[in-house]
Design a protein around this motif. Structure first.
Motif, PDB file in Angstrom:
ATOM      1  N   SER A 192       0.813  -1.216   0.000  1.00 42.42           N
ATOM      2  CA  SER A 192       0.000   0.000   0.000  1.00 42.42           C
ATOM      3  C   SER A 192       0.846   1.266   0.000  1.00 42.42           C
ATOM      4  O   SER A 192       0.403   2.307  -0.498  1.00 42.42           O
ATOM      5  CB  SER A 192      -0.948   0.004   1.204  1.00 42.42           C
ATOM      6  N   SER A 218      -2.352   3.980  -1.029  1.00 42.05           N
ATOM      7  CA  SER A 218      -3.416   3.527  -0.129  1.00 42.05           C
ATOM      8  C   SER A 218      -3.729   2.080  -0.455  1.00 42.05           C
ATOM      9  O   SER A 218      -3.460   1.597  -1.567  1.00 42.05           O
ATOM     10  CB  SER A 218      -4.680   4.376  -0.274  1.00 42.05           C
ATOM     11  N   ALA A 225      -1.281  13.553   1.865  1.00 42.16           N
ATOM     12  CA  ALA A 225      -2.336  13.121   0.949  1.00 42.16           C
ATOM     13  C   ALA A 225      -2.672  14.233  -0.043  1.00 42.16           C
ATOM     14  O   ALA A 225      -2.551  15.427   0.270  1.00 42.16           O
ATOM     15  CB  ALA A 225      -3.583  12.728   1.738  1.00 42.16           C
ATOM     16  N   GLY A 250      -5.689   8.980   8.970  1.00 38.93           N
ATOM     17  CA  GLY A 250      -5.529   8.361   7.659  1.00 38.93           C
ATOM     18  C   GLY A 250      -4.219   8.729   7.017  1.00 38.93           C
ATOM     19  O   GLY A 250      -4.163   9.528   6.087  1.00 38.93           O
ATOM     20  N   VAL A 267      -0.916   8.452   4.748  1.00 35.28           N
ATOM     21  CA  VAL A 267      -0.715   7.910   3.398  1.00 35.28           C
ATOM     22  C   VAL A 267      -0.018   6.557   3.470  1.00 35.28           C
ATOM     23  O   VAL A 267      -0.411   5.597   2.820  1.00 35.28           O
ATOM     24  CB  VAL A 267       0.113   8.893   2.541  1.00 35.28           C
TER      25      VAL A 267
END
Length: 643
Positions: free
Chosen positions: A191, A196, A405, A598, A600
């Motif tokens: 990922s 992601s 991101a 969240g 990266v």
């Protein structure tokens, strides 16, 4: 109480639990050079016999240094690839060959474009074929290998779940080249390359286990401590489809090539006294006694002669006396690692402290590979150094831009553009940069890497967060140094090799600050990762500067990142933290807003960085407590590097 004596040389034939021939090198560079030399030897011998060398190649970070060494040999005129035919293990499905994550692109960039191999001799599974044509393609792929007499050499990596190629757990030993559904562990590990988990393909074409086992020679490489657990299973465990790499135990001409970090869980490394007589110096004694105490879940001072004898440590008793005496020696050594004064305690005896008392106020230089490693890895120590009056500087080695991101960058750009428009601010130069970045991000394809303007914006975001952390801790903005080392600025996960400019930048900041203490990230989790490259630059800079007079007073301490901690027997300075200090560190980490909610490159760990840091620091404190020492809320640990 006794003193541990000088080590005694003991002679005894060693025993091995390893079911595969294994070579362990000090690091990935030395291991890769050895493998490259073997490959070069095969190419030369086949060329001399007028036959092609048929090589099975792998992708990923593991073989990169092997390919770099082969390129070096070619460029120096020592090796030709004109008579080489290659077959790659695998390719994602469905993926375009020019995609950043494509193995077609990887092989071109890492090897094929830099040597004189014929394009028609390079074979890689095609990741864009219609599904109905895949079966015939896979059969033809194996047939080409068989027509050439099989693979002369197959290089392999290993996944954390034991896969070889993309032969995931459950693959049978007679499996053929085929389309394979990827295991979730494999997709999580990939990922980072894709940005992601959602973007990682769910399937891949892979050469089967049988084709690998049919190769005349197989070499599996593994580097980094994150591979240590699976390496132990593959080498010392039973042959099972749950660990496809274990099939290699049945190959007649195979070798595992490891670095020290990936070999750490092997019995010969973790508990060598169970296999052979060892040199019982202070380091080995501390390792054995702490291992025994933790295995039995007992404090060190409660270990008995019987427990030493029943757990393979009778030689330790025979050489140095009673368990009571050894226990006290090791216990006091651990106790002396604990200090609330990481910069040294002025006007106090430093005989049993890890750091010097003088000078009372030290110049401290903290190297942070990314803009948040300082606060994540040693935030409590960072704060103590500032609070105790030391002159603290932070050198952020890379911009960290790829970890921002796209949505976060767009939000930042929108704010700047809207702000300028509202107040009619004229800034043509930077306005064009932001507009160019915004246009690119809105139409960005998965196969594209960030253009310079986007990297600039993302770097600004992380730089601002780092400054906020420094203000929170209490150091002036001018003590935050942004080095922006060039090796990092590729816009992709794959970085350039470390260069002269990188080393010189690090050397220059050390020469400017003339520190009494240097703190650096000593991570070995991924020897190809940014932390390790940044550490290599520091080591090289230290080697160049070591003759400078100011370096005589400079001590170097290594911390670990968010992924792992030093083993208890390795720790030389342990800085305890109160519950209040733990919370203060958490709030410092929160300043890095782009890395929250969240990340990266989250990896296989779903926790946020502040959670990882707290769990790791609390676990270290618990280990000290289990061994019978004082109970703290958390502990940050360091190892001294002698240059």
């Amino acid at each position: 109480m006794i003193e541990i004596a000088e080590p005694m040389e003991l002679e005894k034939e060693s025993v091995s639990l390893e079911r595969v021939p294994t070579s362990i090198f000090k690091d990935a560079t030395e291991a890769s050079k050895a493998v490259a030399q073997e490959i070069a030897g095969i190419i030369r011998r086949k060329n001399a016999a007028g036959k092609p060398a048929v090589l099975g190649l792998a992708t990923g970070s593991t073989p990169k240094k092997v390919y770099a060494e082969l390129i070096r040999m070619y460029q120096e005129g020592d090796l030709s690839f004109e008579n080489v035919i290659t077959f790659n293990l695998d390719e994602y499905y469905h993926i375009e060959p020019d995609a950043v994550q494509s193995y077609h692109r990887f092989m071109k960039e890492q090897l094929f474009d830099h040597v004189n191999i014929l394009p028609e001799n390079c074979h890689i599974p095609t990741g864009t074929l219609p599904l109905e044509k895949l079966s015939a393609f896979c059969q033809h792929y194996e047939a080409m290998i068989e027509e050439l007499g099989g693979l002369d050499f197959q290089i392999l990596g290993i996944g954390r779940n034991g896969h070889i190629g993309f032969n995931e757990p459950g693959s049978l030993i007679n499996s053929r080249t085929r389309l394979m559904t990827l295991d979730i562990t494999t997709r999580i590990d990939a990922s980072g390359d894709f940005g992601s988990l959602a973007k990682v393909p769910r399937r891949a074409i892979t050469m089967g286990v049988k084709a690998i086992m049919d190769a005349k020679r197989v070499v599996l490489l593994a580097f980094g401590e994150h591979k240590a657990e699976i390496i132990k299973k593959a080498i010392e465990g039973s042959v099972t489809e749950a660990v496809p790499a274990s099939y290699l135990q049945g190959h007649v001409n195979v070798k595992f090539v490891l670095d020290e970090a990936s070999a750490a869980e092997l019995t010969s490394r973790k508990t060598p006294w169970l296999l052979e007589d060892v040199v019982w110096d202070k380091v080995m004694t501390k390792k054995a006694v702490t291992h025994l105490a933790l295995s039995l879940n007992k404090p060190i001072l409660k270990l008995t002669n019987r427990e030493y004898n029943e757990n393979g440590l009778s030689d330790l008793l025979a050489n140095y006396g009673q368990a009571y005496d050894i226990n006290i020696q090791v216990f006091q050594g651990l106790q002396h690692t604990i200090t609330g004064w990481p910069g040294g305690k002025s006007f106090a005896s430093d005989v049993n402290r890890p750091e010097r008392a003088v000078p009372a106020q030290k110049r401290v230089l903290i190297f942070s590979p990314h803009p948040d490693d300082d606060i994540i890895s040693m935030g409590g120590t960072f704060q103590r150094l500032v609070d105790q009056g030391h002159e603290v500087h932070v050198a952020y080695q890379t911009s960290g831009n790829i970890a921002v991101a796209d949505d976060e960058a767009l939000r930042f750009i929108d704010f700047l553009v809207d702000f300028n428009e509202k107040f009619n601010l004229e800034n043509d130069k930077y306005g064009k940069v932001f507009e160019e970045a915004r246009t690119f991000l809105k139409d960005k394809k998965n196969s594209e890497i960030d253009i310079p303007s986007v990297r600039y914006v993302k770097g600004l975001i992380r730089q601002g967060e780092a400054k906020a952390t420094c203000r929170f801790v209490g150091i002036p903005t001018e003590n935050a140094h942004f080095l922006n080392m060039p090796f990092y600025e590729t816009g992709a996960v794959q970085k350039n090799p470390i260069g002269e400019a990188d080393v010189q930048i690090v050397a220059d900041i050390i020469a400017e600050i003339k520190p009494h203490q240097i703190y650096a990230a000593g991570d070995l989790a991924d020897p190809h990762g940014t932390h390790k490259v940044c550490l290599d630059a520091i080591f090289e800079a230290l080697a160049r500067l070591k003759k400078e007079e100011y370096m005589n007073d400079c001590w170097v301490w290594l911390y670990r990142g968010a992924w792992a901690e030093w083993n208890i027997h390795e720790i030389e300075m342990a800085v305890p933290m109160s519950p209040t200090q733990v919370l203060q560190k958490r709030y410092g980490i929160f300043k890095h807003q782009s890395q929250k909610d969240g990340v990266v490159f989250q990896g296989s760990d779903s926790r946020e960085f502040w959670q990882r840091a707290e769990d790791r620091n609390q676990a270290t404190a618990e280990l000290y407590n289990k061994l019978g020492l004082a109970e703290y809320a958390a502990i940050e640990a360091f190892v001294r590097y002698h240059y």
